[in-house]
Design an enzyme around this catalytic site. Structure first.
Site, PDB file in Angstrom:
ATOM      1  N   SER A 111      44.244  41.709  44.901  1.00 48.91           N
ATOM      2  CA  SER A 111      43.756  41.250  43.608  1.00 48.91           C
ATOM      3  C   SER A 111      44.495  42.007  42.513  1.00 48.91           C
ATOM      4  O   SER A 111      45.014  43.110  42.738  1.00 48.91           O
ATOM      5  CB  SER A 111      42.259  41.535  43.544  1.00 48.91           C
ATOM      6  OG  SER A 111      41.869  41.931  42.259  1.00 48.91           O
ATOM      7  N   SER A 112      44.504  41.433  41.311  1.00 52.23           N
ATOM      8  CA  SER A 112      45.225  42.076  40.207  1.00 52.23           C
ATOM      9  C   SER A 112      44.557  43.378  39.771  1.00 52.23           C
ATOM     10  O   SER A 112      45.167  44.167  39.045  1.00 52.23           O
ATOM     11  CB  SER A 112      45.323  41.114  39.018  1.00 52.23           C
ATOM     12  OG  SER A 112      44.032  40.718  38.622  1.00 52.23           O
ATOM     13  N   CYS A 113      43.309  43.628  40.222  1.00 48.10           N
ATOM     14  CA  CYS A 113      42.636  44.859  39.787  1.00 48.10           C
ATOM     15  C   CYS A 113      43.197  46.106  40.459  1.00 48.10           C
ATOM     16  O   CYS A 113      42.764  47.215  40.169  1.00 48.10           O
ATOM     17  CB  CYS A 113      41.135  44.761  40.004  1.00 48.10           C
ATOM     18  SG  CYS A 113      40.706  44.791  41.725  1.00 48.10           S
ATOM     19  N   TYR A 140      36.606  48.925  44.848  1.00 48.83           N
ATOM     20  CA  TYR A 140      37.234  47.732  45.438  1.00 48.83           C
ATOM     21  C   TYR A 140      38.762  47.857  45.375  1.00 48.83           C
ATOM     22  O   TYR A 140      39.468  47.599  46.363  1.00 48.83           O
ATOM     23  CB  TYR A 140      36.755  46.502  44.659  1.00 48.83           C
ATOM     24  CG  TYR A 140      37.416  45.210  45.046  1.00 48.83           C
ATOM     25  CD1 TYR A 140      36.995  44.498  46.167  1.00 48.83           C
ATOM     26  CD2 TYR A 140      38.459  44.676  44.283  1.00 48.83           C
ATOM     27  CE1 TYR A 140      37.596  43.302  46.516  1.00 48.83           C
ATOM     28  CE2 TYR A 140      39.063  43.477  44.626  1.00 48.83           C
ATOM     29  CZ  TYR A 140      38.625  42.797  45.746  1.00 48.83           C
ATOM     30  OH  TYR A 140      39.217  41.618  46.093  1.00 48.83           O
ATOM     31  N   LYS A 144      41.748  47.856  48.283  1.00 54.59           N
ATOM     32  CA  LYS A 144      42.837  46.860  48.297  1.00 54.59           C
ATOM     33  C   LYS A 144      44.212  47.542  48.248  1.00 54.59           C
ATOM     34  O   LYS A 144      45.169  47.048  48.839  1.00 54.59           O
ATOM     35  CB  LYS A 144      42.667  45.893  47.114  1.00 54.59           C
ATOM     36  CG  LYS A 144      41.496  44.950  47.294  1.00 54.59           C
ATOM     37  CD  LYS A 144      41.854  43.936  48.368  1.00 54.59           C
ATOM     38  CE  LYS A 144      40.665  43.209  48.900  1.00 54.59           C
ATOM     39  NZ  LYS A 144      40.986  42.362  50.065  1.00 54.59           N
ATOM     40  N   HIS A 183      32.377  35.740  39.090  1.00 57.45           N
ATOM     41  CA  HIS A 183      33.344  36.045  38.050  1.00 57.45           C
ATOM     42  C   HIS A 183      33.077  35.137  36.848  1.00 57.45           C
ATOM     43  O   HIS A 183      32.288  34.196  36.919  1.00 57.45           O
ATOM     44  CB  HIS A 183      34.766  35.847  38.573  1.00 57.45           C
ATOM     45  CG  HIS A 183      35.198  36.964  39.474  1.00 57.45           C
ATOM     46  ND1 HIS A 183      35.679  38.153  38.997  1.00 57.45           N
ATOM     47  CD2 HIS A 183      35.180  37.080  40.824  1.00 57.45           C
ATOM     48  CE1 HIS A 183      35.952  38.953  39.995  1.00 57.45           C
ATOM     49  NE2 HIS A 183      35.657  38.330  41.131  1.00 57.45           N
TER      50      HIS A 183
HETATM   51  P1  GDP Z   1      36.930  41.175  35.829  1.00 55.01           P
HETATM   52  O1  GDP Z   1      38.063  40.220  35.585  1.00 55.01           O
HETATM   53  O2  GDP Z   1      37.104  42.009  37.052  1.00 55.01           O
HETATM   54  O3  GDP Z   1      36.647  42.006  34.608  1.00 55.01           O
HETATM   55  O4  GDP Z   1      35.611  40.351  36.181  1.00 55.01           O
HETATM   56  P2  GDP Z   1      34.769  39.148  35.544  1.00 55.01           P
HETATM   57  O5  GDP Z   1      35.428  37.843  35.789  1.00 55.01           O
HETATM   58  O6  GDP Z   1      33.390  39.317  36.081  1.00 55.01           O
HETATM   59  O7  GDP Z   1      34.712  39.430  33.981  1.00 55.01           O
HETATM   60  C1  GDP Z   1      35.786  39.132  33.114  1.00 55.01           C
HETATM   61  C2  GDP Z   1      35.338  39.241  31.667  1.00 55.01           C
HETATM   62  O8  GDP Z   1      34.453  38.153  31.353  1.00 55.01           O
HETATM   63  C3  GDP Z   1      34.565  40.524  31.330  1.00 55.01           C
HETATM   64  O9  GDP Z   1      34.975  40.951  30.041  1.00 55.01           O
HETATM   65  C4  GDP Z   1      33.114  40.033  31.288  1.00 55.01           C
HETATM   66  O10 GDP Z   1      32.279  40.838  30.466  1.00 55.01           O
HETATM   67  C5  GDP Z   1      33.312  38.645  30.679  1.00 55.01           C
HETATM   68  N1  GDP Z   1      32.180  37.717  30.862  1.00 55.01           N
HETATM   69  C6  GDP Z   1      31.605  36.976  29.881  1.00 55.01           C
HETATM   70  N2  GDP Z   1      30.555  36.293  30.342  1.00 55.01           N
HETATM   71  C7  GDP Z   1      30.483  36.559  31.674  1.00 55.01           C
HETATM   72  C8  GDP Z   1      29.595  36.128  32.700  1.00 55.01           C
HETATM   73  O11 GDP Z   1      28.653  35.354  32.489  1.00 55.01           O
HETATM   74  N3  GDP Z   1      29.829  36.597  33.960  1.00 55.01           N
HETATM   75  C9  GDP Z   1      30.870  37.453  34.225  1.00 55.01           C
HETATM   76  N4  GDP Z   1      31.053  37.866  35.499  1.00 55.01           N
HETATM   77  N5  GDP Z   1      31.707  37.905  33.265  1.00 55.01           N
HETATM   78  C10 GDP Z   1      31.517  37.462  32.000  1.00 55.01           C
END
Ligand code: GDP
Length: 336
Positions: A111-113, A140, A144, A183
């Site tokens: 993953s990119s993380c 995580y 990875k 996500h």
């Molecule tokens: P990340 O890419 O590992 O940071 O994981 P996420 O996809 O969970 O979150 C990406 C970004 O979307 C973060 O800045 C979250 O705060 C934002 N975000 C906004 N609304 C949501 C939501 O309803 N669910 C999640 N998971 N992230 C959200």
């Protein structure tokens, strides 16, 4: 490079996850007939003995490692022990068994993380291990990174053809739409759709809306995986992305439009933003000859359609979890 004949025995680890299902669709469409799979109930990839005897019996020639405990920002932040333990065990067991049983090619998905929180953007493969990781998903990410190092070490010491692909944020059919563990893209599809159906005046989006993310349709990833299996054999990660990023606010507006929702968008600043920007440098893969083909809006339309027609809450979500461990177990264990 290996010859991927239609009768090559391919083991897809994690075939019921978002990535695994896309891989199965792609492999079947391409005419592969000897696909090997096990559910996590039938084979616990965290158990070395079970994994060893599975490889002994099945003798796969090619392995695609798409099994992982995955989740969104909140799940990663809340259950770090399970994220690091499960993913380390899965990677160590599958990669070691692949070596012991003479697997000809293994594709490890990450993953990119894995890249440092403040690595310069777009993220190049050589940014790996050059700075501190984003704390919300460090456990995580470390697992990875260990998986990449395993592949590279087995390549260096034993000459194994093991490669590691790092997809950007993925979406598509069979995504996890559980709001606690998903996500952002799947979460927002569900939130906007439900708000429209229930006639709610606003939808809450986490964080400030300013973080930027890149999204790739999972069918594009499956296509890239087959391309890499046939055409790529080098150590280190190779990025797989669309090459374009978008802010969470822009994404929310786009999903709102696609869903046809008329209400307001409200940002909840009490939720974490995570990494400020995540965009992959995909020049290595483009130079090798592959690029993504699904436009984000089209991908959102088809994913919304799948969600409306086919998504069902898992049975376990019907009653509240008694413990944090159970809650984490409900986060998807076999998807990326
Ligand atoms: P990340 O890419 O590992 O940071 O994981 P996420 O996809 O969970 O979150 C990406 C970004 O979307 C973060 O800045 C979250 O705060 C934002 N975000 C906004 N609304 C949501 C939501 O309803 N669910 C999640 N998971 N992230 C959200």
């Amino acid at each position: 490079m290996i010859d991927l004949a239609p009768d090559t025995r391919i083991y897809v680890a994690g075939h019921r996850g978002l990535v695994g299902r896309a891989l199965m669709r792609k492999l079947e469409r391409e005419g592969f007939t000897d696909l090997s799979t096990r559910t996590s109930q039938d084979l616990d990839l965290r158990d070395q003995e079970q994994v060893g005897s599975f490889f002994e019996r099945e003798r796969p020639e090619v392995v695609i490692l798409a099994a992982a405990r995955v989740g969104g920002i909140l799940a990663n932040d809340t259950f770090p022990a399970q994220f690091i333990y499960d993913n380390l065990m899965i990677a160590a067991n599958v990669i070691h068994a692949s070596y012991e049983h003479g697997v000809r090619k293994l594709l490890n998905l990450g993953s990119s993380c894995i890249y440092p929180k403040f690595a310069s953007q777009p993220l190049r493969e050589n940014a790996l291990l050059t700075g501190p990781l984003e704390p919300t998903n460090r456990a995580y990410a470390v697992a990875k990174i260990a998986a990449i190092e395993l592949c590279d070490s087995y390549r260096r010491q034993y000459g194994c053809d093991f490669i590691s692909a790092m997809p950007t944020n993925l979406y598509g059919p069979h995504d996890n739409f559980n709001l606690e563990t998903s996500h952002v893209l799947a979460a927002l599809i569900r939130k906007f759709y439900e708000a429209r159906v229930d006639g709610r005046p606003e939808v809450v989006v986490w964080g400030s809306g300013t973080p930027r993310r890149e999204f790739l349709h999972v069918d594009d990833l499956a296509d890239a995986c087959l391309f890499l299996l046939a055409n790529f054999s080098e150590p280190g990660p190779i990025n797989v992305g669309s090459g374009k990023d978008i802010s969470i606010q822009e994404l929310a507006v786009l999903i709102k439009e696609v869903v046809g929702y008329q209400g307001r968008i409200v940002f909840d600043a009490s939720k974490p933003d995570g990494t400020p920007r995540k965009l992959m440098d995909i020049s290595r893969l483009s130079t090798a000859g592959w690029q993504a083909s699904t436009d984000l809006r089209e991908g959102l339309v088809s994913t919304l359609d799948w969600y409306r027609r086919a998504w069902k809450p898992p049975d376990t979500a019907l009653s509240p979890p008694a413990t944090a461990r159970q809650a984490a177990d409900r986060s998807d264990r076999a998807t990326h």
